[in-house]
Design a protein around this motif. Structure first.
Motif, short mmCIF file in Angstrom:
data_model
loop_
_atom_site.label_atom_id
_atom_site.label_comp_id
_atom_site.label_asym_id
_atom_site.label_seq_id
_atom_site.Cartn_x
_atom_site.Cartn_y
_atom_site.Cartn_z
N MET A 24 -5.71 6.43 10.85
CA MET A 24 -6.32 6.39 9.71
C MET A 24 -6.93 7.85 9.35
SD MET A 24 -9.29 3.60 8.16
CE MET A 24 -10.15 3.71 9.59
N VAL A 25 -7.50 8.38 10.45
CA VAL A 25 -8.19 9.51 10.51
C VAL A 25 -7.22 10.82 10.17
CG1 VAL A 25 -9.53 11.33 11.55
CG2 VAL A 25 -10.24 8.91 11.76
N GLU A 26 -6.21 10.66 10.88
CA GLU A 26 -5.06 11.54 10.68
C GLU A 26 -4.50 11.59 9.48
OE1 GLU A 26 -2.85 11.29 14.21
OE2 GLU A 26 -4.18 12.31 15.48
N ILE B 242 -5.70 4.55 4.47
CA ILE B 242 -7.12 3.72 4.82
C ILE B 242 -7.01 2.36 4.49
CG2 ILE B 242 -9.41 3.72 4.34
CD1 ILE B 242 -9.53 6.75 4.20
N SER B 243 -6.32 2.28 3.29
CA SER B 243 -6.38 0.76 2.98
C SER B 243 -5.37 -0.04 3.64
CB SER B 243 -6.04 0.74 1.34
OG SER B 243 -6.16 -0.77 0.94
N GLN B 244 -4.23 0.31 4.06
CA GLN B 244 -3.36 -0.26 4.75
C GLN B 244 -3.93 -0.56 6.31
OE1 GLN B 244 0.30 1.81 5.35
NE2 GLN B 244 1.45 -0.11 5.50
N VAL B 245 -4.52 0.50 6.85
CA VAL B 245 -4.96 0.33 7.93
C VAL B 245 -6.01 -0.59 8.04
CG1 VAL B 245 -6.26 1.57 10.02
CG2 VAL B 245 -4.31 2.54 9.00
N GLU C 57 0.89 -1.31 -0.19
CA GLU C 57 -0.12 -0.02 0.16
C GLU C 57 0.78 1.19 -0.10
OE1 GLU C 57 -2.98 -0.02 -0.45
OE2 GLU C 57 -3.45 -1.91 -0.37
N GLY C 58 2.09 1.29 0.23
CA GLY C 58 2.96 2.38 0.33
C GLY C 58 4.16 2.14 1.16
#
Length: 234
Positions: free
Chosen positions: A180-182, A187-190, A118-119
């Motif tokens: 994830m919010v920050e 999002i996908s990784q979390v 994912e990154g």
């Protein structure tokens, strides 16, 4: 003095029960190994090890089938009663639960390449999840030890450990959601990591189920219902 037919029957039954215990122990050992390897693959981004966890799951399924055949054979040939019958039925049920634990380990392993694809940014909680996995693995190990020894008190202690694992899950869940919010790009990784954490929490629940079955097999009594945690209510 020659052994009587009854003595032969008792000895044969004891051997059958011993075989069942050994198979359950072997199956449980493979499930523990699968969970440990899945968590190692996650923390090290070891896609090859994750793939090996998935491949070895078939061995766990094969032993479950062997336990089913052995249990049916014992019931058909020995007609066990009371305590003995409870132990045979417990072996059957525990094998099914261990198979699910193996599936959860396999599912964790499936997420490894997705999480790291994912990154480049590494989420710190990845280094914490193996500690949660170790708690779940210890619960599985202790529950299986309790089965082998017919140790009702050890089984009770496994059930008591489940609350600690649930608390660990709640903490990780809050940490991941906040992250994830920050950091919306994660999002996908979390989401994958949340899936992993939930799978570990479910392994703990299954270890508790095994312990409850062990307690019943050893004592003929059910453990008092545990107070439902937030994770069990959702």
């Amino acid at each position: 003095m020659m052994a009587t037919g009854h003595e032969h029957t008792v000895k044969a039954f004891d051997q059958d029960i011993g075989q069942l215990r050994a198979l359950v122990s072997q199956m449980g050992g493979l499930a523990e190994e699968a969970l440990g390897d899945a968590m190692t693959a996650l923390s090290r981004n070891d896609v090859a090890l994750a793939r090996e966890v998935r491949r070895k799951d078939k061995a766990i399924d094969a032993i479950e089938s062997e336990i089913e055949r052995a249990a049916v054979r014992v019931i058909a040939l020995r007609a066990p009663m009371a305590d003995d019958l409870r132990e045979v039925i417990a072996a059957l049920k525990i094998a099914a639960v261990i198979e699910r634990i193996g599936d959860y380990a396999k599912n964790i392993a499936k997420r490894v390449p997705m999480i790291h694809a994912e990154g480049e940014e590494r989420i710190e909680v990845i280094s914490i999840l193996p500690a949660m996995g170790q708690i779940a693995s210890d619960m599985v190990h202790d529950a299986l030890d309790a089965f082998s020894a017919r140790d009702a008190e050890k089984a009770r202690r496994v059930c008591d450990s489940d609350n600690a694992l649930d608390d660990f899950y709640d903490s990780i869940f809050r940490t991941l959601v906040t992250f994830m919010v920050e950091n919306p790009r994660t999002i996908s990784q979390v989401a994958h990591l949340l899936f992993v954490a939930k799978n570990i929490e479910r392994i703990g629940d299954h270890a508790t189920n095994v312990a409850e079955m062990v307690y019943f097999a050893a004592t003929g009594q059910y453990l008092a219902d545990r107070e439902a945690t937030d994770t069990e209510r959702t």
